[in-house]
Design a protein around this motif. Structure first.
Motif, PDB file in Angstrom:
ATOM      1  N   TYR A 103       0.827  -1.205   0.000  1.00  0.00           N
ATOM      2  CA  TYR A 103       0.000   0.000   0.000  1.00  0.00           C
ATOM      3  C   TYR A 103       0.865   1.259   0.000  1.00  0.00           C
ATOM      4  CZ  TYR A 103      -3.724  -3.250   1.444  1.00  0.00           C
ATOM      5  OH  TYR A 103      -4.613  -4.290   1.532  1.00  0.00           O
ATOM      6  N   THR A 110      -6.362   5.487   0.099  1.00  0.00           N
ATOM      7  CA  THR A 110      -7.496   4.649   0.479  1.00  0.00           C
ATOM      8  C   THR A 110      -7.408   3.309  -0.251  1.00  0.00           C
ATOM      9  OG1 THR A 110      -8.949   5.415  -1.297  1.00  0.00           O
ATOM     10  CG2 THR A 110      -8.944   6.705   0.748  1.00  0.00           C
ATOM     11  N   MET A 111      -8.168   2.337   0.232  1.00  0.00           N
ATOM     12  CA  MET A 111      -8.182   1.027  -0.405  1.00  0.00           C
ATOM     13  C   MET A 111      -8.814   1.069  -1.804  1.00  0.00           C
ATOM     14  SD  MET A 111      -6.486  -0.884   1.568  1.00  0.00           S
ATOM     15  CE  MET A 111      -5.520   0.633   1.627  1.00  0.00           C
ATOM     16  N   SER A 129     -16.000   1.867  -2.791  1.00  0.00           N
ATOM     17  CA  SER A 129     -16.310   3.051  -1.990  1.00  0.00           C
ATOM     18  C   SER A 129     -17.787   3.087  -1.620  1.00  0.00           C
ATOM     19  CB  SER A 129     -15.934   4.323  -2.764  1.00  0.00           C
ATOM     20  OG  SER A 129     -14.563   4.344  -3.069  1.00  0.00           O
ATOM     21  N   ASP A 275      -9.531  -3.369   5.194  1.00  0.00           N
ATOM     22  CA  ASP A 275     -10.553  -2.391   5.560  1.00  0.00           C
ATOM     23  C   ASP A 275      -9.893  -1.032   5.781  1.00  0.00           C
ATOM     24  OD1 ASP A 275     -12.726  -0.978   6.389  1.00  0.00           O
ATOM     25  OD2 ASP A 275     -13.225  -2.268   8.082  1.00  0.00           O
ATOM     26  N   GLN A 276     -10.483   0.000   5.216  1.00  0.00           N
ATOM     27  CA  GLN A 276      -9.926   1.340   5.304  1.00  0.00           C
ATOM     28  C   GLN A 276      -9.693   1.776   6.746  1.00  0.00           C
ATOM     29  OE1 GLN A 276      -8.902   3.222   2.894  1.00  0.00           O
ATOM     30  NE2 GLN A 276      -8.507   5.112   4.005  1.00  0.00           N
ATOM     31  N   GLN A 280      -5.778   2.599   7.373  1.00  0.00           N
ATOM     32  CA  GLN A 280      -5.515   4.037   7.399  1.00  0.00           C
ATOM     33  C   GLN A 280      -4.594   4.415   8.555  1.00  0.00           C
ATOM     34  OE1 GLN A 280      -9.076   6.325   7.338  1.00  0.00           O
ATOM     35  NE2 GLN A 280      -8.072   8.212   6.730  1.00  0.00           N
ATOM     36  N   SER A 381     -12.735   7.350   8.194  1.00  0.00           N
ATOM     37  CA  SER A 381     -12.446   6.481   7.050  1.00  0.00           C
ATOM     38  C   SER A 381     -13.506   6.633   5.959  1.00  0.00           C
ATOM     39  CB  SER A 381     -12.380   5.028   7.520  1.00  0.00           C
ATOM     40  OG  SER A 381     -11.328   4.845   8.432  1.00  0.00           O
ATOM     41  N   SER A 384     -12.964   9.858   4.187  1.00  0.00           N
ATOM     42  CA  SER A 384     -11.795   9.748   3.319  1.00  0.00           C
ATOM     43  C   SER A 384     -12.172   9.100   1.992  1.00  0.00           C
ATOM     44  CB  SER A 384     -10.707   8.916   4.001  1.00  0.00           C
ATOM     45  OG  SER A 384     -10.276   9.518   5.190  1.00  0.00           O
ATOM     46  N   MET A 385     -12.912   7.986   2.052  1.00  0.00           N
ATOM     47  CA  MET A 385     -13.283   7.289   0.825  1.00  0.00           C
ATOM     48  C   MET A 385     -14.231   8.119  -0.027  1.00  0.00           C
ATOM     49  SD  MET A 385     -13.550   3.232   1.659  1.00  0.00           S
ATOM     50  CE  MET A 385     -14.580   3.412   3.105  1.00  0.00           C
TER      51      MET A 385
END
Length: 580
Positions: A103, A110-111, A129, A275-276, A280, A381, A384-385
């Protein structure tokens, strides 16, 4: 209904001091530097040390469902639920040593952004998302609020919505103001409060019960008086014969060992490694060494829930068997208002009836710490997404200031939707909150776990393979989930016959997670073989095998990342700094 006791002035004083400390720490972080860019707001400027990273990972997972669900499941069935916690130890180490290096090398915030960098296109990024935002609101946030409401109603007798609004207001204030830095710093403070409160109650419980051997002996007969007098008619009120076993029968066990080893691994990889919310925190570390150390610290802390919540949950059943071990739907409804069972109130009753005056307030503060810690993590989180993966999809040239505002508005919208959804969750009145949350994960998480594993370790995975593999698996998972909610199992102790189909009655949700993983793996691999893989120059620094490449991956204009104006906002006053 369980009688509600009022708190003493000392209890309220502890709560006030707690709120003051949390707000002070959260607002202090607001005026720290590196907060006026996306990296500063969403990744805390990437300056976090290992201790707050690890503490925040632990605190983000220890929410109100652990007080209510984990302790309640332990009260109902014994030790086996510890697998959910101890299983995470190995997966957190995998997070720091296997997943985070990829990552970080990819440069993703973000993922969903990572998936976009790995596969190209926009479908996977937008789909993940949107799905994550829906699941956050409908399961994570509302489960936290519902669990906290159960605790606070038992302890205080307050109006449900008054508790919810108060918690959400305080949580949203410092999440909106400070971003991830505020979340991590307050998580560190709350972890300390949480551990102190839970340790005090565990010590009091052990002393009263007479130690470990006495607990094991007394739990065997921890049942209501009418159950002990007539065990044939009230068998649902008896403890499980295998309550001391971690590994349980694959057919008759409530947590079968086969499902725990294989099915739970797919759920755990999703929660801890993709998982975000969890990732994160590691991405906010100042370097990879601190990210690894933070994940190891969090892994060590995961040993504690066995002693802090599982054992007290079992002790609560011993001390209050007539309440916790109700054996028929009618009796359970009379005690806690829930026909499915009353194990959810095991931990609140222990606090209410065994914590001395003054310490009840500390314990309530510990609950609020857990509840708010998880909520802040989810809020940050999710924002963020939404900001980085959805908003920038439509606002390709959004400025840093605009991204900050959008992220904060997203938190407020999440609060509103969660409050509106709460009556629906209330109406469901599930007596098995922990099991339902894990079951929902079993129907949705395994396909994403497979996609991330293939993305990291198999260069041949293609975007069509990943996307259509997810679509096929989504249909299979939704069919099982709809059947599960449409045809619930009869309440234990009722006279109803279980007429559910075999796929529900005989296939444990952890076993279903294994089957769904195979469906996802086979469909993704087959479709990937039938479609064209990405060229090597586009896989630089986005897989385990290419993470050390010195060159950045090549991107066509259509696959270029969303544009962002990198000009930083320079607030000229305290007022403008608070606004920005």
């Amino acid at each position: 209904m369980v009688e509600v006791e009022t708190l003493d002035p000392g209890d309220y004083g502890a709560i006030v001091v707690y709120f003051a400390l949390v707000l002070a720490v959260g607002l202090w972080s607001t005026f720290r530097p590196n907060r006026d860019t996306a990296a500063g707001y969403f990744l805390a400027g990437k300056h976090m040390h290992w201790f707050p990273v690890g503490a925040s990972i632990f605190a983000s997972n220890v929410g109100a469902p652990m007080f209510i669900g984990l302790a309640g499941t332990a009260a109902a069935s014994g030790f086996a639920v510890a697998l959910y916690e101890w299983h995470a130890i190995y997966l957190l180490i995998a997070l720091g040593w296997v997943f985070v290096p990829v990552y970080v090398s990819s440069g993703a915030f973000t993922m969903p952004e990572y998936l976009k960098k790995r596969f190209g296109g926009k479908r996977l990024r937008v789909y993940l998302s949107c799905l994550a935002l829906i699941l956050y609101v409908l399961t994570k946030i509302t489960a936290e609020i519902y669990s906290g409401a159960i605790f606070m109603q038992q302890l205080l007798g307050w109006n449900l919505y008054l508790c919810v609004v108060l918690i959400l207001m305080v949580t949203a204030i410092y999440t909106v103001a400070g971003g991830l830095a505020a979340v991590i710093y307050t998580d560190t403070l709350q972890t300390i409060i949480l551990l102190i409160g839970a340790f005090i109650l565990m010590s009091i419980s052990f002393v009263e019960i007479g130690g470990w051997e006495e607990m094991l002996a007394k739990y065997k007969v921890a049942a209501a008086n009418y159950t002990l007098a007539n065990p044939q008619n009230y068998s649902c009120g008896l403890p499980r014969d295998d309550f001391q076993h971690i590994w349980r029968d694959p057919v008759t066990g409530d947590i079968p060992w086969t499902g725990a080893v294989f099915g739970l691994t797919t759920l755990g990889l999703w929660v801890w490694c993709t998982d975000q919310i969890m990732v994160q925190r590691c991405l906010s570390a100042k370097n990879l060494t601190h990210a690894k150390a933070g994940s190891v610290f969090a892994a060590g802390l995961k040993i504690l829930p066995f002693f802090l919540w599982i054992i007290p949950g079992m002790i609560s059943r011993i001390l209050f068997p007539d309440d916790i071990a109700c054996a028929t739907p009618d009796k359970c409804e009379a005690i806690c208002g829930n026909r499915a069972g009353c194990t959810n109130i095991a931990y609140p009753l222990l606090v209410l009836r065994r914590m001395p005056s003054g310490l009840r307030g500390v314990m309530l503060a510990a609950l609020l710490a857990a509840l708010m810690s998880s909520l802040t993590s989810i809020f940050n989180s999710a924002s963020s997404m939404f900001t980085m993966d959805i908003w920038r999809r439509f606002r390709r040239k959004a400025t840093q200031g605009e991204l900050m505002i959008v992220g904060r508005v997203c938190v407020l919208v999440e609060c509103g939707i969660s409050i509106l959804w709460l009556p629906i969750l209330q109406a469901s009145q599930s007596g098995q909150l922990w099991s339902y949350l894990q079951a929902i994960s079993s129907y949705t998480a395994p396909p994403w776990t497979i996609v991330f594993l293939l993305a990291l370790f198999w260069k041949g995975t293609t975007e069509p393979g990943a996307f259509w593999g997810l679509m096929i698996s989504l249909v299979v998972g939704l069919i099982r989930m709809v059947l599960d909610f449409a045809m619930p199992a009869p309440f234990c102790g009722s006279q109803e016959e279980d007429t559910r189909p075999a796929v529900l009655k005989d296939v444990n949700f952890l076993h279903f997670a294994i089957l769904l993983s195979f469906v996802s793996l086979i469909s993704t691999v087959v479709i990937s073989f039938l479609t064209e893989p990405r060229p090597p120059e586009k896989l630089r620094r986005v897989t385990w095998w290419t993470r050390h490449d010195t060159l950045d991956p090549e991107e066509t204009e259509s696959e270029d990342d969303f544009g962002v104006d990198e000009e930083e906002v320079k607030p000229s006053s305290v007022i403008s700094k608070c606004y920005s």
